[in-house]
Design a protein around this motif. Structure first.
Motif, mmCIF file in Angstrom:
data_model
loop_
_atom_site.group_PDB
_atom_site.id
_atom_site.type_symbol
_atom_site.label_atom_id
_atom_site.label_comp_id
_atom_site.label_asym_id
_atom_site.label_seq_id
_atom_site.Cartn_x
_atom_site.Cartn_y
_atom_site.Cartn_z
ATOM 1 N N GLY A 10 58.496 87.380 41.082
ATOM 2 C CA GLY A 10 58.653 88.011 42.392
ATOM 3 C C GLY A 10 57.375 88.588 42.957
ATOM 4 O O GLY A 10 57.355 89.062 44.092
ATOM 5 N N VAL A 11 56.266 88.549 42.188
ATOM 6 C CA VAL A 11 55.019 89.146 42.668
ATOM 7 C C VAL A 11 54.370 88.281 43.752
ATOM 8 O O VAL A 11 53.563 88.772 44.543
ATOM 9 C CB VAL A 11 54.049 89.391 41.492
ATOM 10 C CG1 VAL A 11 53.387 88.102 41.025
ATOM 11 C CG2 VAL A 11 53.002 90.440 41.857
ATOM 12 N N GLY A 12 54.723 86.991 43.788
ATOM 13 C CA GLY A 12 54.185 86.124 44.845
ATOM 14 C C GLY A 12 53.298 84.997 44.350
ATOM 15 O O GLY A 12 52.502 84.449 45.106
ATOM 16 N N LYS A 13 53.450 84.627 43.079
ATOM 17 C CA LYS A 13 52.586 83.583 42.501
ATOM 18 C C LYS A 13 52.691 82.263 43.253
ATOM 19 O O LYS A 13 51.687 81.631 43.557
ATOM 20 C CB LYS A 13 52.939 83.371 41.022
ATOM 21 C CG LYS A 13 52.697 84.583 40.127
ATOM 22 C CD LYS A 13 53.016 84.285 38.683
ATOM 23 C CE LYS A 13 54.466 83.921 38.453
ATOM 24 N NZ LYS A 13 55.405 85.016 38.772
ATOM 25 N N LYS A 14 53.929 81.840 43.529
ATOM 26 C CA LYS A 14 54.094 80.537 44.186
ATOM 27 C C LYS A 14 53.630 80.580 45.633
ATOM 28 O O LYS A 14 53.092 79.593 46.146
ATOM 29 C CB LYS A 14 55.546 80.072 44.086
ATOM 30 C CG LYS A 14 55.869 79.503 42.714
ATOM 31 C CD LYS A 14 57.102 78.637 42.726
ATOM 32 C CE LYS A 14 57.295 77.987 41.363
ATOM 33 N NZ LYS A 14 58.534 77.179 41.303
ATOM 34 N N GLN A 15 53.826 81.713 46.292
ATOM 35 C CA GLN A 15 53.317 81.848 47.664
ATOM 36 C C GLN A 15 51.802 81.647 47.675
ATOM 37 O O GLN A 15 51.262 80.909 48.504
ATOM 38 C CB GLN A 15 53.653 83.248 48.205
ATOM 39 C CG GLN A 15 55.134 83.538 48.364
ATOM 40 C CD GLN A 15 55.664 83.072 49.710
ATOM 41 O OE1 GLN A 15 54.926 82.539 50.522
ATOM 42 N NE2 GLN A 15 56.952 83.265 49.929
ATOM 43 N N VAL A 16 51.129 82.311 46.746
ATOM 44 C CA VAL A 16 49.669 82.199 46.664
ATOM 45 C C VAL A 16 49.275 80.786 46.245
ATOM 46 O O VAL A 16 48.313 80.218 46.773
ATOM 47 C CB VAL A 16 49.106 83.247 45.679
ATOM 48 C CG1 VAL A 16 47.606 83.049 45.478
ATOM 49 C CG2 VAL A 16 49.392 84.664 46.189
ATOM 50 N N ALA A 17 50.035 80.199 45.316
ATOM 51 C CA ALA A 17 49.722 78.845 44.848
ATOM 52 C C ALA A 17 49.806 77.833 45.986
ATOM 53 O O ALA A 17 48.928 76.971 46.134
ATOM 54 C CB ALA A 17 50.686 78.451 43.727
ATOM 55 N N TYR A 18 50.842 77.920 46.809
ATOM 56 C CA TYR A 18 50.975 77.009 47.949
ATOM 57 C C TYR A 18 49.852 77.226 48.957
ATOM 58 O O TYR A 18 49.349 76.276 49.557
ATOM 59 C CB TYR A 18 52.335 77.191 48.623
ATOM 60 C CG TYR A 18 53.473 76.470 47.928
ATOM 61 C CD1 TYR A 18 53.558 75.078 47.950
ATOM 62 C CD2 TYR A 18 54.463 77.177 47.256
ATOM 63 C CE1 TYR A 18 54.602 74.416 47.318
ATOM 64 C CE2 TYR A 18 55.506 76.521 46.615
ATOM 65 C CZ TYR A 18 55.573 75.139 46.658
ATOM 66 O OH TYR A 18 56.597 74.482 46.013
ATOM 67 N N GLU A 19 49.474 78.474 49.146
ATOM 68 C CA GLU A 19 48.372 78.779 50.067
ATOM 69 C C GLU A 19 47.062 78.170 49.558
ATOM 70 O O GLU A 19 46.294 77.571 50.323
ATOM 71 C CB GLU A 19 48.227 80.301 50.210
ATOM 72 C CG GLU A 19 47.122 80.760 51.133
ATOM 73 C CD GLU A 19 47.436 80.615 52.619
ATOM 74 O OE1 GLU A 19 46.537 80.890 53.435
ATOM 75 O OE2 GLU A 19 48.579 80.222 52.955
ATOM 76 N N LEU A 20 46.822 78.286 48.264
ATOM 77 C CA LEU A 20 45.619 77.694 47.676
ATOM 78 C C LEU A 20 45.650 76.174 47.768
ATOM 79 O O LEU A 20 44.655 75.538 48.119
ATOM 80 C CB LEU A 20 45.485 78.123 46.212
ATOM 81 C CG LEU A 20 45.032 79.565 45.958
ATOM 82 C CD1 LEU A 20 45.263 79.941 44.499
ATOM 83 C CD2 LEU A 20 43.563 79.747 46.332
ATOM 84 N N GLN A 21 46.801 75.586 47.462
ATOM 85 C CA GLN A 21 46.912 74.130 47.518
ATOM 86 C C GLN A 21 46.631 73.619 48.926
ATOM 87 O O GLN A 21 45.962 72.599 49.102
ATOM 88 C CB GLN A 21 48.303 73.686 47.076
ATOM 89 C CG GLN A 21 48.472 72.161 47.066
ATOM 90 C CD GLN A 21 49.909 71.738 46.883
ATOM 91 O OE1 GLN A 21 50.831 72.443 47.274
ATOM 92 N NE2 GLN A 21 50.106 70.570 46.283
ATOM 93 N N ARG A 22 47.126 74.323 49.919
ATOM 94 C CA ARG A 22 46.950 73.904 51.303
ATOM 95 C C ARG A 22 45.504 74.017 51.753
ATOM 96 O O ARG A 22 45.032 73.230 52.573
ATOM 97 C CB ARG A 22 47.856 74.767 52.208
ATOM 98 C CG ARG A 22 47.914 74.336 53.654
ATOM 99 C CD ARG A 22 48.870 75.213 54.438
ATOM 100 N NE ARG A 22 48.480 76.615 54.425
ATOM 101 C CZ ARG A 22 47.512 77.121 55.161
ATOM 102 N NH1 ARG A 22 46.809 76.354 55.955
ATOM 103 N NH2 ARG A 22 47.224 78.407 55.096
ATOM 104 N N ARG A 23 44.768 74.971 51.191
ATOM 105 C CA ARG A 23 43.431 75.278 51.708
ATOM 106 C C ARG A 23 42.284 74.827 50.802
ATOM 107 O O ARG A 23 41.125 75.011 51.149
ATOM 108 C CB ARG A 23 43.340 76.784 51.978
ATOM 109 C CG ARG A 23 44.284 77.245 53.089
ATOM 110 C CD ARG A 23 44.296 78.757 53.231
ATOM 111 N NE ARG A 23 42.969 79.266 53.498
ATOM 112 C CZ ARG A 23 42.602 80.536 53.275
ATOM 113 N NH1 ARG A 23 43.480 81.398 52.777
ATOM 114 N NH2 ARG A 23 41.372 80.924 53.550
#
Length: 197
Positions: A10-23
Motif C-alpha cells: 500500500g505504500v505505492g510501489k506499483k504506482q512508482v514502478a509504472y511511472e518509472l516504466q513510462r518515463r
C-alpha cells in the motif's frame, strides 16, 4: 540494471514502478507474483503455501528469470516487490549481484496513517488481503539491506520516481504536466492493482 522497490503493502510501489516504466527508455516491469499465481494454480491444495515467497521454486524461478532478462536486455528492469524475510532477500538479490547484475534496492516508506489514506482513495481498505498485509508488512528489515530509503509521506509518485532515477544515474523523461491526466494514470494503476489481487 534492476531497480527493486521494497516497502509495505500500500505504500505505492506499483504506482512508482509504472511511472518509472513510462518515463525510462526501454524499461521492463517485472511482476514476481505471476510465478506465485502459476504455482498456486498447478499445485494441489495440500501443497499450497499461504505466502508465495515461502516456495523455494518461487525464489529460484524468479531469480533465474531476472538473471535471463538482465543478461539479454539493455534497459532497466523495475521490480516492485515487498520482501521482509532477510534470508529470501539475500537469496534473490544476493544471487543477482553474485551474477554481476547491478541491483539498486530502495525501501519506500510512509506512516501507517498515510498508507491507510492511499488505500482508502483506491477503495481498497476493506479488502482482507490488504488489511492482513498492511499489518504484516510493517515489520522492517535491517536498513543496511537497502541502498536507499525514500520517505514518501510528503512527496508525490512523480517526485519519488525522479529521486530513484537520479540515484540510479538514469535519464528520465519529463513528467506529465497535466495534473488531471497524471491523476487518471495513477487511478488506472490503482484499479489494475485491485483486480490483480
Amino acid at each position: 540494471m534492476i531497480i527493486w522497490l521494497n516497502g509495505a503493502y500500500g505504500v505505492g510501489k506499483k504506482q512508482v514502478a509504472y511511472e518509472l516504466q513510462r518515463r525510462l527508455n526501454g524499461a521492463t516491469l517485472y511482476d514476481l507474483t505471476k510465478v506465485g499465481t502459476l504455482l498456486n494454480e498447478q499445485l494441489p491444495q495440500e501443497l499450497r503455501l499461504a505466502n508465495d515467497e515461502d516456495y523455494p521454486e518461487w525464489r529460484q524461478w524468479n531469480l533465474h528469470l531476472l538473471q535471463a532478462i538482465s543478461l539479454n536486455t539493455q534497459g532497466p528492469i523495475i521490480v516492485p516487490q515487498t520482501l521482509t524475510n532477510e534470508t529470501y532477500l539475500h537469496e534473490i538479490i544476493g544471487g543477482l549481484r553474485a551474477a554481476d547484475i547491478t541491483v539498486h534496492h530502495f525501501n519506500l516508506t510512509a506512516t501507517p496513517e498515510n498508507i491507510g489514506k492511499r488505500l482508502k482513495q483506491q477503495g481498497n481498505l476493506n479488502n482482507a488481503f490488504t488489511l492482513s498485509h498492511l499489518k504484516s508488512d510493517q515489520k522492517t528489515i535491517a536498513p543496511e539491506n537497502f541502498d536507499q530509503e525514500i520517505d514518501t509521506n510528503e512527496i508525490t509518485v512523480t517526485e519519488t520516481a525522479n529521486l530513484i532515477a537520479q540515484a540510479c544515474s538514469l535519464r528520465i523523461k519529463p513528467p506529465i504536466k497535466n495534473p488531471l491526466l497524471q491523476s487518471a494514470i495513477q487511478w488506472g494503476t490503482a484499479i489494475t492493482q485491485q483486480f490483480h489481487h
